[in-house]
Design a protein around this motif. Sequence first.
Motif, mmCIF file in Angstrom:
data_model
loop_
_atom_site.group_PDB
_atom_site.id
_atom_site.type_symbol
_atom_site.label_atom_id
_atom_site.label_comp_id
_atom_site.label_asym_id
_atom_site.label_seq_id
_atom_site.Cartn_x
_atom_site.Cartn_y
_atom_site.Cartn_z
ATOM 1 N N GLN A 48 10.906 -1.730 41.477
ATOM 2 C CA GLN A 48 11.266 -0.635 40.588
ATOM 3 C C GLN A 48 12.772 -0.477 40.420
ATOM 4 O O GLN A 48 13.559 -0.854 41.288
ATOM 5 N N LYS A 166 7.413 8.518 34.342
ATOM 6 C CA LYS A 166 7.473 7.929 33.006
ATOM 7 C C LYS A 166 6.301 8.395 32.146
ATOM 8 O O LYS A 166 5.164 8.444 32.597
ATOM 9 N N SER A 168 4.776 6.840 29.846
ATOM 10 C CA SER A 168 3.752 5.805 29.677
ATOM 11 C C SER A 168 2.715 5.888 30.780
ATOM 12 O O SER A 168 1.528 5.673 30.561
ATOM 13 N N GLN A 250 15.234 -4.119 26.129
ATOM 14 C CA GLN A 250 14.225 -3.603 27.052
ATOM 15 C C GLN A 250 12.850 -3.751 26.413
ATOM 16 O O GLN A 250 12.651 -3.355 25.265
ATOM 17 N N ARG A 251 11.921 -4.312 27.166
ATOM 18 C CA ARG A 251 10.543 -4.443 26.680
ATOM 19 C C ARG A 251 9.609 -4.118 27.833
ATOM 20 O O ARG A 251 9.782 -4.626 28.946
ATOM 21 N N SER A 252 8.629 -3.260 27.587
ATOM 22 C CA SER A 252 7.700 -2.881 28.650
ATOM 23 C C SER A 252 6.278 -2.802 28.114
ATOM 24 O O SER A 252 6.055 -2.554 26.929
ATOM 25 N N ARG A 254 2.085 -1.830 29.731
ATOM 26 C CA ARG A 254 1.196 -1.531 30.846
ATOM 27 C C ARG A 254 -0.010 -2.456 30.798
ATOM 28 O O ARG A 254 -0.813 -2.411 29.876
ATOM 29 N N GLU A 259 2.485 -1.482 35.275
ATOM 30 C CA GLU A 259 3.502 -1.589 34.227
ATOM 31 C C GLU A 259 4.499 -2.695 34.554
ATOM 32 O O GLU A 259 4.939 -2.831 35.696
ATOM 33 N N ASP A 261 8.187 -3.931 33.189
ATOM 34 C CA ASP A 261 9.337 -3.458 32.426
ATOM 35 C C ASP A 261 10.449 -4.495 32.540
ATOM 36 O O ASP A 261 10.939 -4.773 33.635
ATOM 37 N N ARG A 263 14.242 -6.052 31.562
ATOM 38 C CA ARG A 263 15.597 -5.773 31.107
ATOM 39 C C ARG A 263 16.303 -7.115 30.943
ATOM 40 O O ARG A 263 16.447 -7.871 31.912
ATOM 41 N N GLY A 278 8.699 -2.686 37.739
ATOM 42 C CA GLY A 278 7.326 -2.232 37.519
ATOM 43 C C GLY A 278 6.652 -1.792 38.792
ATOM 44 O O GLY A 278 7.219 -1.876 39.890
#
Length: 333
Positions: A48, A166, A168, A250-252, A254, A259, A261, A263, A278
């Motif tokens: 994380q 978050k 999401s 940034q693309r994330s 679930r 999740e 995520d 960068r 994640g």
Amino acid sequence: MIFIENEGVNNPRLNLALEEYALRNFSADTDYLLFYINAPSIIIGRNQNTLEEINQGYVDEKDIQVVRRVSGGGAVYHDFGNLNFSFITNHDVKSLNNFKKFTAPVIKVLKSMGLDAELKGRNDIQVEEKKISGTAQFSTGKRMISHGTLLLDTELGEVANALNVKMSKIQSKGHKSVRSRVANIQEFLKDSMKIEDFRSRLLKGLYEESEDFERYYLSSEEWKAVHRLKEEKYDTWDWNYGRSPKFNIQRSKRFSVGEVDLRIFVEKGHIKDFKIFGDFFGKEPVENLEKLLVGARYEKEDIYELLKDIELKEYFGEIPHLEFIELVYGEDS
């Protein structure tokens, strides 16, 4: 199974150092069980981004310790009303990500106390649709930890205050707040119970069918080594905060495993930095996957060639290969 006495330590960084030291140094000829109760702290999952999981201002104001653990999963809040358990065993492919196996004996004890407890979702123990425990795992390839929390009488309001949840995650679970999902075990007990009594009850229950119950006390030399690990790793900013990257993409998404995520810092068409965050669980460190992509052209064909033969389940659990590649470089990038 031998029970490790942590001798009343409440320092979260020392307790996590003790857990890792036992994992890497204690005999592989037997299994171990460790309990610990931490002072107010936020325990961050291995993968994380710390700064995006915590309310830094509140954490500073309340002097709440922030510590990264070696296992995956999400951030959790610990305090004196929360009991942590840790099973340390040999690595077994069938046991990795098998949360049912390691929560079953804990659930059995909870049921003996009158709680209708059951494992729900990926890794939560629930009573009446309320989460009372979260669990996580970590493997060295030879030995593994399966550990979790048990919320007896924790300050649930602090969970929302100290953690930035978050949207999401909230939306994916269909709930409006963390507080509506989490409950204390105390709420379901007929009589109130102190954390020390709960600890004794759980320990007795877990060893009910064992005739060779043994307590282990670390030697002074072993404690010195644990303190050294704490100072060199768990006390450091680099371990607890240091993964926060410079990025311009940034693309994330679930997935069923949690999740993911990403960068990504792209400069002159090439990936200069790549970080994966994640709350997923995996065996291999994602740092190895990150290094593979650094230096590559940020082009879909190049990304596909680099990742097509990689066993992604070793890093994340079961995850669709093409969907991950699309996440790294999708049409909407």
